[in-house]
Design an enzyme around this catalytic site. Structure first.
Site, PDB file in Angstrom:
ATOM      1  CB  CYS A  93      -0.916  -0.021   1.223  1.00 28.20           C
ATOM      2  SG  CYS A  93      -1.767   1.528   1.519  1.00 28.20           S
ATOM      3  CB  VAL A 126      -3.177 -10.171  -6.070  1.00 28.63           C
ATOM      4  CG1 VAL A 126      -3.047  -8.810  -6.691  1.00 28.63           C
ATOM      5  CG2 VAL A 126      -4.448 -10.310  -5.286  1.00 28.63           C
ATOM      6  CG  HIS A 163     -25.823  25.350  -1.952  1.00 32.53           C
ATOM      7  ND1 HIS A 163     -25.943  24.530  -3.061  1.00 32.53           N
ATOM      8  CD2 HIS A 163     -25.760  26.626  -2.410  1.00 32.53           C
ATOM      9  CE1 HIS A 163     -25.984  25.303  -4.151  1.00 32.53           C
ATOM     10  NE2 HIS A 163     -25.869  26.569  -3.783  1.00 32.53           N
TER      11      HIS A 163
END
Lengths: 467, 559
Positions: free
Chosen positions: A42, A273, A446
């Site tokens: 990772c 994998v 918003h």
């Protein structure tokens, strides 16, 4: 006198190091063993370095293809491929060092070496030459050795011309032509990366659509975008063989019985994998495997030997860093005797970081129908979002799928800018068992892209305002 | 609205009005006591089943009338329809009233009901009888409908069996109170409802219309009202209400939505054991609950839930077994199994069990049975068995040691002056029930033989009444029929002892003949007595056992 631990962890990736920190928090005397830098695939060769690469090309993509829209002009726009790669490697280095610090801070012993089980309670540490440097004992052992790209005999990876993702993120030179076999997240991200930089990219996928696990509408939208970028896409296509011929690789494909030979500088194999299960004593101890992965009970993560646990990629799909971390935490908490609900494998978000981004959680429309649900589907296109307009990211949509009977949010699918950030709301809503109206009645700020999730939910119930 | 003399027990057919608490013209509130009655079993006060004004008194104080006789009338403020109602309260409190009759065109007997019901019911013509879940024993508060023998639209004869129920005491069939047509079934198979809940409606009028099709809406409303009338707690969850449950627990919007759609009450929700984060009830938990509710009774589950969950968690903590789902078949327990489970644990948790064993020489009785059984079958129509003799010996011993024929009430001993002798009867495939022989103390061996045959037979054919299984004082369990030599039985609460009968075997034993020891082959049987050491000590238990042995061994050949 050998060191004695309560928990020893083999592998320091996002499964192993997270498990180690949680174990230390819970008061266990813990050791984590990895011969490489912490962070696993990772941080070293996956999630983080690729996201770094993608950011470079996103900026380049915006200026090159949308500069005029923003009133930005450049006399001569160029990039340096080596520096792009270097930035990514640098980030990877820094972040793995941070993990080493975290381990230290939590007073976890860190052993750099190759751990090998010699009994169900003993681990031998070998150096790079395979020489034994020390032996330790542990009450509990967690195997978090991860997985690696799978290789196939008809696609012989030589790491020069036929490469895996590891090489693809660290090439010395930008390939002029690149054939990518497999249109899952890895294949798609490299296709986007290299095509923006000007490489001629060809994508080959065996199944019906690129990103075949995603909702069909999402895949189709992405497919259109990629084709516009000039990426050549072959779906429902098998690769018969890939052969290195001098500086080129030729790839023979079979699309519905029609054979064709393609050629490129490099071929990236991005299909599947396989678990790292060899060489550290599992066979000798009789730890049960299935299909090159370790077999565990996915409630406790115990193998068939009760004090030996396994988590992360080494126990099989979905091969995701966030799943490995969740499993690591749950496993250690279980050892401590803490009772938490099991990892919910039906609520794992999946993200692909090309542009437009793709993110989803839960069931696709097709899968929900297959399971016999009667559906209420709400969609909201970013075209109708003020924020999307303002930032010039009008492509894509949010699609939410509800069970008509009880109102359960069965799945959420987003394609568009920041989709991978937006999906967290959908995951949380599912985890909290929210219904459509829980989302509709939650006031969203918003202007944000997240309003689109609220509007998609409202659309499912005929209450959307902006469409 | 008519007020009738209520039925206060199985064998009670008449009642005497002792006192009127109200006079004509008085305003009567719902559940206010209006008169007192006396029957040969109990004296009690009768509350009003409806609010209104007492308009007529038809039976004077001191007069005795038959059950069902109208004794007074209440004029309702709203409804003018005449109705016959048995006060609900009195029936649940005192009587073993089986059937509530509510004959009325509108079917209303409660002013609390909302008025929209009036219109919804008007298309039903003729007289309707509402059939309620009968009360099957003092402490039985609910029952599960196992099977409907009739379906909507079927003609039903009076006393014809219309459904089978299972309660925590007994399984039985329920006969129709009148001839008519079954017009509505309100409680489905495997559903559990409180005693008194209307489970079906029977039309006894001429212009019968079966409610179906376009009356679907009305039907739903009726069900709803009846539920709220009988059980405020079982109101289905309302959405948009406060998302915190009654118990203060958090229920997710999805769980509430499912609860509403599936008619799961807050009470039920609170009883579900949550497996989600922080013990929250998850979608999975409520769906599992609904699934289980379909196969077993709700209320029963609610009740046993906590205990069995407790047990589960203890046992799982100890054993920590991990199964492959494919290797294990998960079978939901039926009601009777759940009840046996609870009763056994309750008994073990209540009594201090100790077990003593004695060997009895049954040779004399064995020989007697062999030589006389045909003759007795002919003359008495009774099949004499070991059990009859053992029962006889037990009865004689209980009379000699009455403390064994007792139960414990707090710090008091309830020593029974009657002997109701329980006989454990296995029911195929896996059930067990203990009916008892009433007045066993007055029976001889033949009477006991007949009584044992009778209750065993009725147990196996599900013909037991609640009376058969209540008020036992001592129990015999015969595991010897399976060849078991001895066992340590569990006491049938609230009794204080149980006798286990082992298989008789021919054994070589030393006996004394004419003052010298000799080896003989005799029929030897082991009896075990499990007794509650809280009350019955070893000495009493031993003497009781010894007395049984002596009665059996000294049998004189005359019955």
């Amino acid at each position: 006198m050998p060191n004695k631990y309560q928990i020893a962890i083999l592998g320091g990736g996002p499964g192993g190091y997270v498990a180690a920190i949680r174990a230390a928090q819970l008061g266990f005397k813990t050791v984590v063993i990895d011969k490489e830098n912490l962070g696993g695939i990772c941080l070293n060769w996956g999630c983080i370095p690729t996201k770094s690469l993608l950011k470079n090309v996103e900026i380049f993509d915006t200026i090159k293809n949308h500069g005029k829209e923003f009133g930005i002009y450049t006399k001569e726009l160029s990039f340096n491929f080596t520096e792009i790669i270097q930035r990514s490697r640098g980030i990877s280095d820094k972040i793995t060092k941070n993990v080493e610090l975290l381990i230290k801070k939590n007073k976890i012993d860190r052993i750099r070496g190759f751990g090998k089980l010699i009994s169900q309670n003993e681990i031998e540490i070998l150096d790079n030459d395979g020489k034994k440097t020390e032996t330790m004992s542990a009450d509990n052992i967690i195997i978090a050795t991860g997985a690696r790209p799978k290789t196939f005999p008809n696609i012989p990876v030589d790491r020069k011309s036929i490469i895996t993702s590891t090489e693809a993120m660290n090439l010395a030179e930008q390939p002029k032509e690149l054939i990518i076999i497999g249109a899952g997240a890895i294949g798609i991200e490299f296709a986007y990366f290299y095509s923006v930089l000007g490489t001629k990219v060809t994508l080959i996928e065996m199944l019906d659509h690129i990103l075949p696990v995603e909702d069909a509408e999402v895949s189709q939208t992405l497919e259109k975008n990629f084709k516009k970028r000039g990426i050549e896409i072959y779906t429902k296509t098998m690769v018969e063989k890939a052969e290195v011929k001098g500086n080129k690789v030729s790839v023979t494909i079979n699309q519905n019985g029609e054979k064709k030979t393609l050629s490129a500088d490099k071929v990236l194999s991005a299909i599947g994998v396989t678990g790292n299960v060899e060489g550290f004593g599992l066979e000798e101890l009789g730890v049960e495997l299935f299909k090159n992965h370790i077999k565990v009970d996915k409630k406790t993560y115990q193998t068939n030997i009760p004090n030996i646990y396994a988590i992360g990629d080494v126990i099989g799909p979905p091969w995701l860093a966030h799943v490995a971390s969740a499993e690591g935490i749950h496993c250690v908490e279980g050892i401590k005797g803490i009772k938490n609900p099991d990892v919910d494998y039906d609520n794992i978000p999946g993200c692909t970081y090309c542009q437009p981004q793709v993110a989803s959680v839960g069931l696709t429309e097709a899968k929900a129908k297959e399971l016999g649900y009667e559906l209420k589907i709400g969609k909201f296109p970013f075209m109708a979002s003020g924020k999307a307009f303002a930032v010039g990211e009008r492509e894509g949509f949010v699609k939410l799928i509800f069970d008509a009977k009880y109102g359960e949010l069965l799945g959420g699918h987003i394609i568009g800018s920041e989709a991978t950030e937006l999906i967290a709301e959908v995951s949380l809503a599912r985890a909290m068992e929210a219904t459509g109206h829980s989302i509709i009645k939650t006031v969203h700020a918003h202007p944000t892209l997240s309003e689109s999730i609220m509007e998609a939910a409202a659309n499912a119930y005929g209450e959307a305002i902006h469409i | 609205m008519d007020i009738i003399m209520p039925k206060m027990g199985e064998s009670v057919n008449e009642g005497t009005i002792i006192k009127w608490h109200k006079k004509v013209g008085d305003v009567v509130k719902l559940d206010e006591i209006i008169f007192e009655i006396s029957t040969d079993k109990v004296d009690t006060e009768i509350p009003a089943a409806s609010a209104g004004v007492l308009s007529e008194i038809l039976v004077k104080e001191g007069d005795t009338v038959e059950v069902g006789t109208v004794v007074a009338r209440i004029k309702n403020s709203g409804a003018e329809n005449s109705e016959i109602v048995i006060s609900k309260k009195s029936s649940t409190e005192k009587s073993s009233q089986e059937i509530q009759k509510q004959i009325s065109p509108s079917g209303r007997n409660d002013n609390n009901l909302t008025s929209n019901s009036e219109s919804s019911k008007q298309n039903v013509q003729g007289n309707l009888i509402e059939i309620a879940m009968p009360k099957m024993g003092e402490s039985v508060m609910e029952g599960t409908i196992i099977k409907w023998n009739k379906k909507v639209g079927d003609a039903v004869k009076k006393d014809e069996m219309i459904f089978e129920i299972s309660t925590d005491k007994v399984d039985t069939e329920i006969p129709s109170p009148e001839a008519g047509t079954l017009v509505e079934i309100l409680v489905g198979e495997q559903e559990t409802v409180e005693v008194g809940t209307i489970v079906a409606k029977l039309s006894v009028g001429n212009q019968v219309k079966v409610q179906e099709g376009n009356n679907e809406e009305n039907k739903k409303e009726d069900v709803h009202e009846i539920k709220s009338m009988h059980d405020n707690f079982s109101k289905p969850v309302e959405l948009h209400s406060n998302e915190k449950g009654i118990g203060g627990g958090f229920f997710s919007p999805l769980v509430l939505s499912i609860a509403q759609k599936e008619n799961v009450s807050f009470d039920e929700l609170n009883s579900i054991k949550g497996t989600g984060l922080e013990g929250r009830v998850s979608k999975k938990d409520i769906l599992t609950y609904i699934e289980r509710r379909k196969t077993a009774g709700v209320q029963v589950q609610v009740k046993v839930q906590e205990k069995s969950e407790e047990r589960k968690s203890i046992s799982s903590a100890i054993t920590q077994q991990v199964y492959n789902a494919a290797d294990v078949e998960k079978i939901p327990m039926d009601n009777i199994r759940q009840r046996i489970m609870d009763h056994m644990v309750h008994s073990r948790d209540t009594s201090v069990h100790v077990t003593g064993l004695i060997e009895v020489d049954m040779t004399r009785i064995h020989n007697f049975i062999n030589s006389k059984k045909d003759e007795i079958m002919k003359s008495e129509n009774a099949k004499i068995t070991y059990m009859a003799f053992i029962a006889d010996a037990v009865v004689k011993s209980l009379k000699k040691y009455p403390l064994v024929n007792s139960s414990i009430d707090g710090n008091a001993i309830l020593q029974k002056k009657f002997i109701n002798l329980g006989i454990a009867v296995a029911i195929e495939p896996t059930g067990l029930i203990v009916p008892n022989i009433k007045g066993a103390g007055d029976k001889n061996v033949i009477g006991l033989a007949k009584a044992i045959a009778d209750i065993a037979n009725r147990a196996r054919t599900k013909k037991l009444t609640p009376d058969d299984i209540s008020n036992g004082t001592f129990t015999i369990t015969n595991y010897g029929v399976f060849g078991t030599i001895f066992g340590t039985p569990i006491i049938n609460q609230p009794e204080v002892a149980i006798l286990g009968v082992g298989a008789a075997q021919k054994k070589p034993v030393v006996i004394e003949v004419d003052g010298s020891d000799t080896i003989a082959i005799r029929n030897i049987m082991a009896l075990t007595l499990s007794h509650d050491h809280r009350l019955v000590d070893g000495m009493l238990g031993g003497m009781f056992l010894k007395n049984i042995k002596e009665v059996l061994e000294n049998f004189e050949g005359i019955i």
